[in-house]
Write a protein that holds these residues in place. Structure first.
Motif: not given
Length: 334
Positions: A244-246, A295-299, A302-320
């Motif tokens: 669903n690219d989200r 170029d804005k949207k996810f493609s 495939c992975a998401v991580r969070v840290d104790d600083k409030g970052h939500i980091v998303v691995l945008d697989h196809t777009r590297g």
């Protein structure tokens, strides 16, 4: 007379920045499948590359502020090499644990990329693996592995000693169908991205089923091949909804909060490459003329991580690339 209660918190999410670009070496990623967050904002990105370009198989080490540090690993079957790298996690002393779903093993490295040891073999018995797809490590040093084609989760010590398992094939409560991503919350509960069942399942550390969230579809709270899951300190659940690219955000009881579909602004590494490639700038302008959002949207995140600083980091697989969001808390008036 009215009464006002202050200090009640609500979630606010905002896009922060992007890290990376598509590259087979150096400052970028190629077909990245997973990543881990280390100390001091260091990120370890696991690149699977392509079968016709095995030179891109490696771990890229950088920071969330896009400082390139190093890379290590290469394609092959020998010690410290990967064939189909699938997952990475950070353990004690910032040692790195990397799953390979072709070689059916776990390889261990120092944070500087020095090979330490490896263990695992193909099979269906206790301690044996068939396409390990996700890794998570508890504070107590237990390694949870989603054993994808065995449709279960196995537990090991960090030295590879088998501790136990849970899950079996099916679509009932506590059953799994090719599980992928896995995460732990601060209470020790285990969250599994039940890939082919299009849901997230919650278990105790001992493997007792607690809850299931989601169903097949593209609507709110529905999933199409969820690949990654993370849980922050507030108990909010983040799901990489691959097809669903989200990324969907759920409350601790599974209620829908919001979703991210991608807000990319070109990274500094990307800008540097464009400056040195005028033809690429022209090609980019042509593409942008057809779609301002291309170029804005996810493609396939495939992975998401969070840290104790409030970052939500998303691995945008196809777009590297990594798209980074920030969670903050605001007082609301009730």
């Amino acid at each position: 007379m009215s009464t006002h209660f202050f200090g009640i918190k609500d979630r606010v999410f905002g896009y922060s920045h992007t890290v990376g670009r598509n590259e087979f070496a150096g400052t970028g990623f190629r077909n990245p499948v997973d990543f881990a967050l280390g100390a001091d904002d260091v990120v370890y990105v696991l690149n699977r590359s392509y079968e016709n370009r095995p030179d891109g198989v490696r771990v890229t080490v950088c920071t969330l502020s896009e400082e390139y540090i190093s890379e290590f690993g290469s394609y092959g079957e020998g010690d410290g090499k990967f064939m189909w790298a699938s997952a990475i996690a950070v353990g004690d002393k910032e040692q790195l644990y990397i799953a390979d779903e072709w070689l059916n093993r776990i390889s261990v490295f120092t944070k500087d990329g020095e090979f330490v040891r490896q263990w695992g073999k193909a099979g269906k018995g206790n301690g044996e693996l068939d396409r390990p797809a996700g890794l998570a490590i508890s504070p107590e040093g237990v390694l949870f592995v989603t054993d994808s084609r065995n449709h279960r989760v196995q537990k090991f010590t960090l030295d590879g000693k088998y501790l136990g398992k849970f899950g079996s094939f099916g679509d009932g409560q506590g059953q799994l169908n090719m599980p992928w991503g896995i995460a732990l919350d601060k209470a020790g509960l285990v969250y599994v991205a039940d890939w082919r069942n299009n849901r997230i399942q919650q278990f105790t550390a001992a493997g007792q089923w607690q809850a299931s969230f989601g169903r097949t579809g593209s609507g709110v709270g529905e999933f199409n091949r969820p690949t990654g899951v993370a849980v922050d300190g507030d108990g909010d659940i983040y799901v990489a909804d691959w097809m669903n690219d989200r990324v969907q955000v759920l409350s601790k009881d599974g209620r829908f909060i919001t979703q991210f579909t991608g807000d990319n602004v070109i990274s500094q590494w990307g800008k540097d490459k464009l400056v040195s490639n005028p033809d690429m700038i022209r090609q980019r302008q042509i593409a942008q003329a057809h779609s301002t959002d291309f170029d804005k949207k996810f493609s396939h995140p495939c992975a998401v991580r969070v840290d104790d600083k409030g970052h939500i980091v998303v691995l945008d697989h196809t777009r590297g690339r990594l798209q980074v969001y920030q969670k903050s808390r605001e007082a609301v008036l009730v």
